[in-house]
Design a protein around this motif. Structure first.
Motif, short mmCIF file in Angstrom:
data_model
loop_
_atom_site.label_atom_id
_atom_site.label_comp_id
_atom_site.label_asym_id
_atom_site.label_seq_id
_atom_site.Cartn_x
_atom_site.Cartn_y
_atom_site.Cartn_z
N CYS A 80 -9.53 -0.52 9.13
CA CYS A 80 -10.75 -0.64 8.45
C CYS A 80 -10.83 -0.43 6.99
O CYS A 80 -11.57 -0.85 6.15
CB CYS A 80 -11.90 0.47 9.19
N MET A 118 -10.84 -11.08 15.11
CA MET A 118 -11.86 -10.71 13.95
C MET A 118 -12.76 -9.62 14.79
O MET A 118 -13.59 -8.96 13.91
CB MET A 118 -13.05 -12.02 14.09
N ALA A 119 -12.46 -9.43 16.09
CA ALA A 119 -13.24 -8.09 16.82
C ALA A 119 -12.79 -6.71 16.26
O ALA A 119 -13.23 -5.84 16.67
CB ALA A 119 -13.27 -8.28 18.05
N GLN A 120 -11.66 -6.82 15.57
CA GLN A 120 -11.11 -5.44 15.39
C GLN A 120 -12.13 -4.55 14.42
O GLN A 120 -12.61 -5.18 13.34
CB GLN A 120 -9.66 -5.74 14.72
N THR A 121 -11.80 -3.26 14.67
CA THR A 121 -12.36 -2.38 13.62
C THR A 121 -11.66 -1.18 13.42
O THR A 121 -10.94 -1.22 12.31
CB THR A 121 -13.65 -1.69 14.35
N CYS A 122 -11.71 -0.17 13.78
CA CYS A 122 -11.00 1.06 13.41
C CYS A 122 -10.21 1.87 14.71
O CYS A 122 -10.69 1.66 15.80
CB CYS A 122 -12.03 1.90 12.86
N HIS A 180 -11.84 10.03 13.52
CA HIS A 180 -12.63 11.08 14.47
C HIS A 180 -11.72 11.84 15.12
O HIS A 180 -12.02 13.07 15.13
CB HIS A 180 -13.11 9.89 15.48
N HIS A 218 -13.82 12.63 21.85
CA HIS A 218 -14.52 12.00 22.31
C HIS A 218 -15.42 10.68 21.79
O HIS A 218 -15.49 9.88 22.57
CB HIS A 218 -15.62 12.77 23.28
N GLU A 219 -15.32 10.80 20.59
CA GLU A 219 -16.14 9.80 19.71
C GLU A 219 -15.08 8.72 19.38
O GLU A 219 -15.07 7.52 19.31
CB GLU A 219 -16.67 10.29 18.32
N PRO A 263 -14.17 5.71 22.57
CA PRO A 263 -14.39 4.19 22.85
C PRO A 263 -13.87 3.28 21.78
O PRO A 263 -13.37 2.12 21.93
CB PRO A 263 -15.95 4.45 22.28
N LEU A 264 -13.43 3.89 20.63
CA LEU A 264 -12.62 3.27 19.40
C LEU A 264 -11.14 2.66 20.01
O LEU A 264 -10.81 1.60 19.89
CB LEU A 264 -12.75 3.85 18.17
N HIS A 321 -11.66 -0.03 22.47
CA HIS A 321 -12.00 -1.27 21.93
C HIS A 321 -10.86 -2.00 21.34
O HIS A 321 -10.53 -2.86 21.28
CB HIS A 321 -13.10 -1.04 20.57
#
Lengths: 251, 492
Positions: free
Chosen positions: A9, A37-41, A46, A53-54, A57-58, A61
């Motif tokens: 990111c 394209m759906a990639q984030t972090c 975190h 725990h946050e 989900p990453l 993903h």
């Protein structure tokens, strides 16, 4: 070989040149690069700040986005070590908390397929001379997560040594942390700044024009310190050096 | 732990002062870099270092897993050898036991072997309150005690002092405590050492009570082991009539054979010596030889609670070599005092918040006193994954959760002062699980880039105070990719 670029990111948002350099370099070496394209972090900020725990989900993903590729290449030792070292640990912790094997099973496929860029070049493609040209004096800072986390060893240096025109200057105290450390730079800004200043002074002492590393986060901290101290040195990501050729030299 | 550190500010504030002190930073830099290089050399001399490290880790893990059994075995062995075993649940209890034991001898002076356990419980202060004077006999501890200072390093407590400062302390303070410093004392190491020797010899020959800790306790024979460089410890262990040893319960090893591993890894990791100059062992009492009365005070003080935490318990493997301090870039700049504990550096950052809990400001800040560079883990001779425990404790601070305190399960609430950060982390997690939102944010940042301030508000100020921010690019990578498909569509 169909390879996914995990740009991270930070690179995507602040250092798109690094991403363009990786694409250019890998394409030149005959690799078919895709950028999902759906990639984030990856969730490292975190996780390392205590919000495991946050981060989960990453991580899930990440696995959803990259799971189908043969290899995942990232120009960041730090994010690479997050996937390779800490995703398995996240799975173990979830299991220890009585949440079963679901998380571990979801994350497992991406772990062995994720490579830091220099590791991918040397270990998977088997090249050290990537046909680059970069007529500058460069000093190399091995970032902590690349050096100790992934164990990159001398791979980046071997790649740099094969670059035409490049003169490699030894960095004193090379294996010492630059002081970035993610949220550490904000939470302990005085110590972080002192570490950054020492790193920059060491870099200056080499007489190099450029300090190069395989991680833009560390380079952001070192580079920001360099301009504040008016050193005249530039931080450059190793991908940009390796992508540079006589026909299309990097600035 | 020691009451002397209560009320310390959080690590970042405590470190700020140290970072600004040029003399301190110079002293620390010089000392840590010297010992760091020596350690690296001493370790490469041993061909099976990796195996020794693994063996040390396993012996410690095994012992900790069966700690109850080995402690009972130790008590039996010590008792059979003529010693008397006392159990202390916390610092107050340990101090009370030791004070009473000294009072029973009728003495008002004791000599001390350098010991982290007695510092941890603040024994000197507790004894002083009852009119008993405790004299530190380790050279560096002596310097710290004479200077009315606090130790700044586990192994080299006076690491933050240079020779000139030590000479000044000796000249000004020695006469208050006993034999004064020789006339015209200079700052040469030999003269400083001689002044300390003369001063201490007087104490050794007069003292009837010695107090020590121990590096190891061997369960099978009830033997205690002290390794040291100066020989002062051996004087304290052999000359007095009564010996009181205060030892943390995690210091146990099952057999003599296990010592073999640690007697190799400890000196090389700590002082970069192949072998420590003095290894003293004592087993109960022996007629006509050494102290005729021997008390062993077994100290818990948070150790059993630490053992209950499956990630954090590895901190109890620590053999107090301090290699992690010497390689830590944060310790090098912040100095030992900023950690607000007798255990500074990376190991202190994971040990103190476990032994004391994360309730105080300083203890809640310690898990963050690291850039997670991993140098500490790399040098640790018992392979404590300090970064792993740091992150685990950060989680405890920000998320709370179940911990064991004084043997009971309690549920901690998240520490105060993290609400904004938690909200930001949640927001970031949301954006990062919604790629479209991330892209919108990136585009907004790119479009408004001309108006971005050069300095940041709020927590970001900590960044822009000393560093410039990178300019936001005109186009994030993903937009370039969409526009060009990685350059395939022609545009660059």
């Amino acid at each position: 070989m169909r390879v996914a670029l995990f740009l991270t990111c930070v690179n995507d948002t602040l250092y798109p040149d690094t991403g363009r350099a990786v694409v250019k370099l890998l394409t030149r070496l005959g690799v078919d690069v895709d950028f999902p394209m759906a990639q984030t972090c990856c969730g490292q900020a975190h996780y390392n700040t205590g919000y495991r725990h946050e981060a989960e989900p990453l991580a899930r993903h990440f696995s959803d986005v990259f799971g189908e590729y043969e290899a995942i290449v990232t120009p960041s030792g730090s994010c690479g070590s997050m996937v390779r070292e800490l995703y398995p640990r996240m799975g173990e912790r979830a299991r220890a908390e009585g949440r079963g094997d679901t998380l571990a099973a979801t994350l497992a496929p991406v772990v062995p397929k994720t490579y830091e860029l220099t590791e991918f070049l040397v270990d998977v493609l088997g090249v050290t001379d990537v046909g680059a040209y970069y007529p500058h004096t460069v000093t190399y800072h091995p970032t902590c997560h690349g050096l100790r986390g992934l164990g990159l060893g001398d791979r980046p240096r071997r790649l740099l040594q094969a670059v035409k025109g490049l003169e490699l200057a030894e960095l004193p105290g090379a294996d010492e942390c630059c002081g970035f450390g993610g949220t550490f730079a904000l939470k302990n800004s005085d110590v972080s700044a002192a570490m950054g200043t020492d790193k920059v002074r060491n870099a200056e002492s080499t007489g190099a024009e450029v300090l190069c590393a395989a991680d833009n986060s560390c380079l952001m901290h070192i580079g920001g310190t360099m301009t504040r101290l008016r050193t005249g040195m530039r931080p450059v990501h190793i991908a940009e050096i390796l992508a540079s050729t006589e026909e299309e030299p990097a600035v | 732990m020691s009451g002397t550190y209560l009320g310390m500010p959080a690590f970042p504030e405590a470190a700020r002062e140290a970072v600004g002190n040029e003399t301190l930073r110079g002293n620390l830099r010089h000392a840590t870099h010297t010992i760091r290089a020596k350690r690296a050399k001493a370790v490469t001399e041993v061909s099976d270092w990796t195996e020794l490290r693994e063996a040390g880790k396993r012996i410690k893990d095994h012992t900790l897993r069966h700690l109850d059994r080995y402690l009972e075995q130790l008590e039996e062995s010590v008792t059979a050898a003529g010693g008397i075993v006392h159990w202390a649940a916390d610092a107050d209890e340990a101090n009370e036991i030791v004070t009473q034991l000294v009072q029973m001898t009728g003495e008002s002076e004791v000599v001390k072997v350098k010991s982290m356990a007695t510092q941890e419980i603040g024994l000197n202060e507790a004894l002083e309150a009852e009119g008993i004077h405790a004299y530190e006999t380790d050279l560096a501890e002596l310097i710290v005690q004479l200077g009315k200072d606090r130790p700044s390093h586990i192994l080299v407590p006076a690491i933050h002092r240079n020779r000139g400062e030590i000479r000044d302390i000796f000249r000004a303070e020695m006469s208050e405590w006993g034999r004064p410093a020789p006339e015209g004392l200079t700052d040469t190491p030999a003269e400083l050492a001689e002044a300390a020797r003369l001063h201490l010899r007087e104490k050794f020959l007069r003292a009837k009570v010695g107090i020590s800790g121990a590096n190891f306790m061997v369960a099978e024979t009830g033997t205690l082991v002290v390794v040291e460089s100066e020989g002062n410890g051996r004087m304290c262990l052999t000359l007095p009539e009564t010996l009181i040893s205060v030892v943390g319960i995690e210091k146990i090893v099952p057999t003599w054979r296990d010592l073999e591993v640690f007697l190799q890894t400890l000196p090389r990791s700590s002082t970069a010596e192949r072998m420590n100059p003095y290894t003293s062992t004592w087993t109960g009492t022996t007629e006509q030889d050494g102290p005729s009365t021997f008390h062993l005070v077994l100290l818990d003080n948070g150790r059993t609670d630490t053992l209950a935490d499956e990630v954090g318990r590895q901190a109890l493997r620590c053999i107090r070599c301090s290699a992690c301090l010497n390689v830590c870039p944060v310790y090098e700049r912040a100095g030992g005092h900023a950690y607000g504990s007798v255990y500074p550096g990376p190991i202190g950052a994971i040990l103190s918040p476990q032994l004391r809990g994360t309730g105080s400001e300083i203890d809640a800040s310690l898990p963050y006193a690291s850039s997670l560079c991993g140098a500490c883990y790399e040098v640790c001779p018992v392979a404590i994954d300090i970064p792993e425990v740091l992150v685990h404790l950060r989680e405890r601070v920000v998320e709370g959760g179940e911990v064991t305190r004084e043997g009971n399960k309690v549920v901690l609430r998240p520490a105060k002062g993290h609400a904004a950060e938690r909200a930001a982390m949640r927001a970031a997690r949301w954006a990062f699980t919604h790629p479209g939102a991330l892209r919108t944010g990136q585009r907004a940042a790119s479009r408004t880039r001309r108006f971005h301030p050069r300095t940041l508000p709020g927590p970001g100020r900590a960044w822009s105070g000393t560093r410039d921010l990178p300019p936001v690019p005109a186009e994030p990578f993903r937009d370039w990719w969409l526009r060009t498909r990685g350059g395939k569509d022609g545009a660059k």
